[in-house]
Design a protein around this motif. Sequence first.
Motif: not given
Length: 565
Positions: A144-151
């Motif tokens: 999820y982090i790699d694909n959505h780059a959450p801020k």
Amino acid sequence: MAKHIIIGGVAGGATAAARLRRIDEQAEIIMIEKGAYISYANCGLPYYIGGVIKERDKLFVQNAKSFGKRFKVDVRVKQEVLSIDKAEKLVTIKGEDGSQYQESYDKLLISTGANPIIPPLEGIDSNGVFTLRNVSDTDKIKHYIDNHAPKRAVVVGGGFIGLEMAENLHHQGIEVSLIELAEQVMAPIDYSLASIIHEHLIQQGVTLHLGKGLASIKPNKEGLSLTLNNGETLETDLVLLSIGVKPNSFLAETAGLELGESKAIKVNEYMQTSDDDIFAVGDAVEYPHPITGKPWLNYLAGPANRQARLVADNMVFGLKEKYEGSIGTAIAKVFDYTVGSTGLAAKALKREGIEYKSVTIHPNNHAGYYPSASAITLKITFDPKTGQLYGAQALGFDGVDKRIDSIAQILKHKGAIYDLMETEQAYAPPFSSAKDPVALAGYVANNIIIGKMTALYWREMREANRGEVQIIDVRTKEEFELGHIEGAVNIPVDDLRERLAEVDNDKPKYIYCAVGLRGYLASNILLANGFKNVLNLIGGYKLYRSATTPIYKMKVKQVSLECKK
Ligand code: FAD
């Protein structure tokens, strides 16, 4: 040839399987694990998510094939034990293809761990909401982090794992907020020490929402909108739920095995369940606490490993090895701080109705004149009459682990504060002081027990009626001017003998300094000059200020962490 089945292939299960093989080369050993991996480092998962551990492979101590080969164990991953028939000594297993089959056993070990608590809240199943328990959870979060780059991320729950995740998400460049229902993070430690962590988290840029609960989650175009139980809303891109775990005792319960008060599996000192041929270890069991004698849950890897080793011996050699119980020794890295605890904190003792006293000191990790010395805040709890040690908690930048570990050894052997005084630590200036913090804590506790010093605690100072007590700050004028306790007069300890006329003998005298040492010296001077009712603030202004400063007043780099003695 004995046939052993082990349910669960990680901390407790894999350790027991390896030990079984070491003590019985002939036995048939089958280890069944419903996940895809065995014997992995769940404690390392947050650090892999944070990018501190870079290679995923490093998380795996062994794989099913290598473990099976080395220990001659029939390892079956992606297979789930559905039920136990204790009368027939059979387990029913769901294979990887969904088909079911049965396996008989002579001895059975349950090491099924614990499951994360997921509250039934609106939107809890939304995309972007995660729990962290195993490799599969880890892969989902990482993906999820790699694909959505959450801020932005919200961690719900301020326990050890929640805080480790806050740090690791922050390490990934994500803006982190933390929601915690209690008024403090890290439940096993007392509020006064937790308040120092609060300040540190805020200094690192983590937004704290203490005393608040998550009420609902609503996905929207930008991400997730969270509503808290006080009506506040928070916008985020990722939610990590870490509000605790519950023992995975479902199989045991449906098999008719006895559960304890907390619904964990009940075992005797041999880690044997209510069925003679079924044993259980790890997060799934409850066991009496060595201090309170009451059943308690201990979600830690060390005890799971210890129990697994001795249970293997009991499965093979009969009931010989007794488990002594765990005092819950734990440690975590919280950004730059190390936080550790062992035994019972003051609040747990209060809850149990056990009479106690405590001491908090802030000595340096090593000789102050050697470069990079930093303070450790160390609190111990003990019986005010016998000096029996109940617990310790510590935080600091360096040297916390060795102090907590050495106190844990004393505590585990039912030691007293006198044993702390006798501690012999390896000493050279880069490592410690000739008077180590562990010994120092014992000396201060001893001073309280023998009546050489009367302890005053930060809550008593806060609540004191300013008209009825005389509060004396014995630090220097410069320190006093930088900030002091409301209502205090300043008489530096070095001037005290000349200024005794300013001390009011009709009122209790509440003395304080920065950390407690000068306060102790001042209280000695007053007592030696005939003054009565002299109390010294435990932990000094440093602890008082942290514990009484509301979090909204704690700002990034607000206060120097260095402390004058
Ligand atoms: P686990 O190691 O969880 O193993 C249980 C296994 O049983 C699971 O793999 C599960 O899939 C399997 N299972 C369950 N039901 C079935 C079934 N019906 N059939 C087949 N298989 C089944 N502890 C520390 O002391 N220090 C730490 O720093 C620390 N950090 C942690 C960080 C994280 C993210 C997590 C999740 C835990 C951490 N812990 C830490 C806790 C520690 O990992 C546990 O206490 C320990 O793993 C417990 O061992 P266990 O064998 O009881 O359970």
